[in-house]
Design a protein around this motif. Structure first.
Motif, short mmCIF file in Angstrom:
data_model
loop_
_atom_site.label_atom_id
_atom_site.label_comp_id
_atom_site.label_asym_id
_atom_site.label_seq_id
_atom_site.Cartn_x
_atom_site.Cartn_y
_atom_site.Cartn_z
N ASN A 289 -15.52 5.24 1.37
CA ASN A 289 -15.76 3.80 1.24
C ASN A 289 -15.39 3.08 2.54
OD1 ASN A 289 -16.33 1.35 -0.41
ND2 ASN A 289 -14.17 0.94 -0.04
N PHE A 290 -14.26 3.53 3.15
CA PHE A 290 -13.85 2.94 4.42
C PHE A 290 -14.90 3.17 5.50
CE2 PHE A 290 -11.96 3.81 8.60
CZ PHE A 290 -11.52 2.52 8.92
N ARG B 97 -11.80 7.19 -0.91
CA ARG B 97 -11.43 5.93 -0.25
C ARG B 97 -11.86 5.93 1.21
NH1 ARG B 97 -7.59 1.76 -1.26
NH2 ARG B 97 -6.98 2.76 -3.22
N LEU B 98 -11.73 7.07 1.87
CA LEU B 98 -12.17 7.18 3.25
C LEU B 98 -13.69 7.08 3.36
CD1 LEU B 98 -9.81 9.98 4.65
CD2 LEU B 98 -9.83 7.55 5.27
N HIS C 112 -9.53 -4.09 4.04
CA HIS C 112 -9.38 -2.73 3.52
C HIS C 112 -9.13 -1.70 4.59
CE1 HIS C 112 -10.26 -3.58 -0.65
NE2 HIS C 112 -11.35 -4.26 -0.32
N SER D 165 -4.71 6.36 2.18
CA SER D 165 -5.36 7.67 2.25
C SER D 165 -4.46 8.71 2.90
CB SER D 165 -6.67 7.56 3.03
OG SER D 165 -7.57 6.70 2.37
N SER E 89 0.96 4.07 -3.02
CA SER E 89 0.74 5.49 -2.73
C SER E 89 1.90 6.33 -3.25
CB SER E 89 0.59 5.71 -1.22
OG SER E 89 -0.48 4.94 -0.72
N PRO F 210 -8.14 9.80 -1.97
CA PRO F 210 -8.15 9.38 -0.57
C PRO F 210 -9.45 9.72 0.15
CG PRO F 210 -6.11 10.50 -1.08
CD PRO F 210 -7.00 10.66 -2.25
N GLU G 126 -5.28 -0.89 5.13
CA GLU G 126 -4.78 -0.52 3.81
C GLU G 126 -5.35 0.83 3.38
OE1 GLU G 126 -6.68 -1.81 -0.29
OE2 GLU G 126 -5.86 -3.48 0.85
N ASP G 127 -6.67 1.03 3.55
CA ASP G 127 -7.30 2.30 3.16
C ASP G 127 -6.75 3.45 3.98
OD1 ASP G 127 -8.79 1.19 1.19
OD2 ASP G 127 -10.70 1.18 2.27
N ALA H 263 0.83 -1.20 0.00
CA ALA H 263 0.00 0.00 0.00
C ALA H 263 0.87 1.25 0.00
CB ALA H 263 -0.92 0.00 1.22
#
Length: 578
Positions: A298-299, A295-296, A136, A144, A30, A292, A139-140, A26
């Motif tokens: 989704n997290f 992604r956050l 996730h 992020s 990034s 990010p 990793e997220d 990860a």
């Protein structure tokens, strides 16, 4: 850090190596994502707008570097996608196994209060939602944070004022996300409860499908299912509404950020305070900055789904078994079978009155004792206390002079055989179901047990003999056949203490005779308690104990009790006249 958080993180422990590798990948992903816009900026400013002597060779060289980074990026992404998901699946498997093991420890009292369908939901759906979170989640967060900080540094390097304007949106976005995130959590919790209700309804209806069809009440079951299904849909409506506001609102904010960059960035170019190449790089980094945030988002969804499932998982795991072995509990081996009830009282948690009240009874080794009386006086409860399926409320039960609470549950139950009226057979073969009495028994021992239970002849008449599949709960067998298989199972266990709970009450006369014969053979030289509905089946008992709501009413042999003209005589003559 509270206990639940520690418990949540503890499932990573066996897979720390895999987690570190996942996070390392990860980090690489990034870093490469941030380096690609800088490579484009280098080509734009230093090669295309510069006075390079060999621009093509530099473009090819930078292109080769970018290609290498993309290959590394792809390989790391593949590792994260495959190995990361497998790590989540392993952890999910560990949790499911732990929950199932915990189910095995819980007493009958727990199952009296919980629906099977709800418990199945907690073992499947709730834990399934944790796989994505466990994979996730770390990793997220890593991707992020790295992308966000990296993009922020690059943006500040390019244009401080434009970066600060963009970041004015972030506090508003955070407050918006927090508010709807909380609403999502409530909605998801309700939704998980509702899907549990659906599973409970389906399990109940399908288990009783023969009753449903015999009473032609399919429409009733459809209405009950429709009601549970509608409640689930209503809960999902609230969940999707909150999720839509949450997700689309943050998407709207990111689009506002893009418009802001276009307007203020364009104005900066007009004022000659910003180069076109810098604006192009700024746009690329804004894309990296927004990714990010998405992604956050989704997290946050995964977190709410996962943590809601985890809370429901922990609610069960934190239930302490009602009955546990004492610290000084001992394992028993040589059991004589002397059972003594000393002023035993018992009541269920959800009831005010006592089912049994100060019952005292001595059963000698090898004695055949029958328990009779009207329904609801505690005959089955009395027998359920001996293997500690329930714990006595007052008094104590002694086995060979030792309080059963000082004996390990495993060794206590190992020495008790139970034949119930409602026989439970597992899906599988005849062979497998008899072997359940002793998993280490040989084929010859299983056949011998079947013969002693008067089951061998009908088993051999089945299509595949002992290998015949008997269906779910033995639906392909008659009541008498199922009962004889359960008796064969107890023969194989060969315990010194037997409990028969109205084992012949639901059988026809022919089946009853076959089962009764095998029961008498099984009870020979063993301490035996029989709960009798048909009093004609216990006339040969060495002692008959008549229970009433006030405890033991009378006891003696069949002849002695008839001569007394008391409660037993009344019950006996009443059955003869029916």
């Amino acid at each position: 850090m509270n206990s639940r958080t520690k418990k949540f993180l503890s499932y990573y422990k066996p897979y720390l190596g895999l987690l570190i590798a996942d996070l390392a990948c990860a980090f690489v992903v990034s870093a490469i994502t941030l380096m690609l816009p800088l490579c484009i900026r280098y080509i734009t400013i230093n090669v295309l707008e510069g006075n390079s002597q060999s621009p093509l060779s530099q473009i090819y060289a930078v292109g080769a570097v970018m290609l290498a980074m993309v290959i590394i990026h792809t390989l790391c992404d593949m590792f994260i996608s495959y190995k990361g998901h497998m790590m989540g699946a392993y952890m999910e498997s560990d949790m499911r196994r732990e929950l199932f093991d915990h189910f095995q420890k819980l007493s009958f009292g727990f199952y009296d209060e919980h629906k099977t369908g709800q418990l199945m939901t907690r073992t499947t759906n709730d834990i399934l939602s944790l796989t994505e979170l466990y994979h996730h989640g770390p990793e997220d967060i890593v991707i992020s944070v790295l992308k966000f900080l990296g993009a922020f540094i690059i943006l500040m390097y390019i244009d401080v004022k434009l970066t600060l304007i963009v970041f004015l949106f972030l506090p508003v976005m955070a407050a918006f996300a927090f508010y709807y995130n909380k609403k999502m959590n409530v909605a998801l919790r309700v939704s998980k409860d509702r899907i549990g209700d659906i599973n409970a309804q389906v399990e109940d209806s399908l288990s009783g499908i023969r009753v449903v069809k015999s009473f032609t009440n399919e429409h009733v079951e459809k209405e009950k299912f429709a009601y549970a299904n509608k409640r689930f849909v209503d809960s999902r409506r609230e969940g999707y509404k909150s999720e839509t506001y949450f997700h689309e609102g943050l998407v709207g904010f990111t689009q506002l950020i893009t418009i802001t960059v276009i307007v203020f960035g364009g104005a900066a170019i007009v004022d000659a305070s910003l180069e076109l190449a810098d604006l192009l790089t700024f746009f690329l980094c804004i894309g990296i900055l927004i990714e990010p945030i998405q992604r956050l988002v989704n997290f946050a969804r995964l977190y709410q789904e996962g943590i809601t499932g985890f809370d429901r998982f922990m609610e069960i795991l934190e239930v302490e078994p009602d009955i546990e072995d004492a610290d000084h509990a001992e394992t028993i081996t040589q059991v004589q079978g002397n059972i003594e009830f000393q002023n035993v009282s018992f009541r269920y948690k959800d009831r005010y009155g006592y089912v049994l009240n100060r019952v005292s009874l001595v059963i000698k080794p090898g004695e055949y004792v029958a328990l009779v009386g009207p329904s609801g006086v505690g005959k089955t409860t009395l027998c359920s206390l001996i293997p500690r399926f329930y714990e006595v409320s007052e008094g104590r039960i002694m086995l060979d002079g030792r309080d059963i609470r000082e004996i390990t549950q495993h060794s206590l139950r190992k020495n008790i055989g139970i034949v119930q009226q409602d026989v439970y057979l597992f899906a599988g073969s005849v062979f497998d179901n008899i072997r359940y009495g002793n998993m280490e028994a040989s084929e010859d021992e299983i056949i011998a047990a079947a013969k002693r239970a008067n089951a061998h002849d009908f088993i051999m008449a089945l299509p595949d003999g002992y290998d015949t599949d008997i269906g779910q709960r033995g639906v392909k067998l008659s009541g008498g056949q199922k009962q004889r298989l359960s008796i064969a199972r107890v023969f194989l266990k060969d315990p010194p203490i037997l409990i028969f709970d109205e084992a012949t009450s639901s059988l026809d006369n022919e089946s009853e005779r076959a089962v009764q014969d095998s029961l008498e053979r099984l009870s020979n030289n063993r301490t035996t308690l029989v709960i009798a509905h048909r009093l004609t089946t216990v006339r040969n008992a060495q002692r008959i104990v008549v229970l009433s709501e006030d405890g033991i009413k009378e006891q003696g042999t069949h002849e002695e009790l008839l001569a007394r003209q008391g409660a037993y005589a009344n019950l006996y003559h009443m059955q003869l006249t029916i």
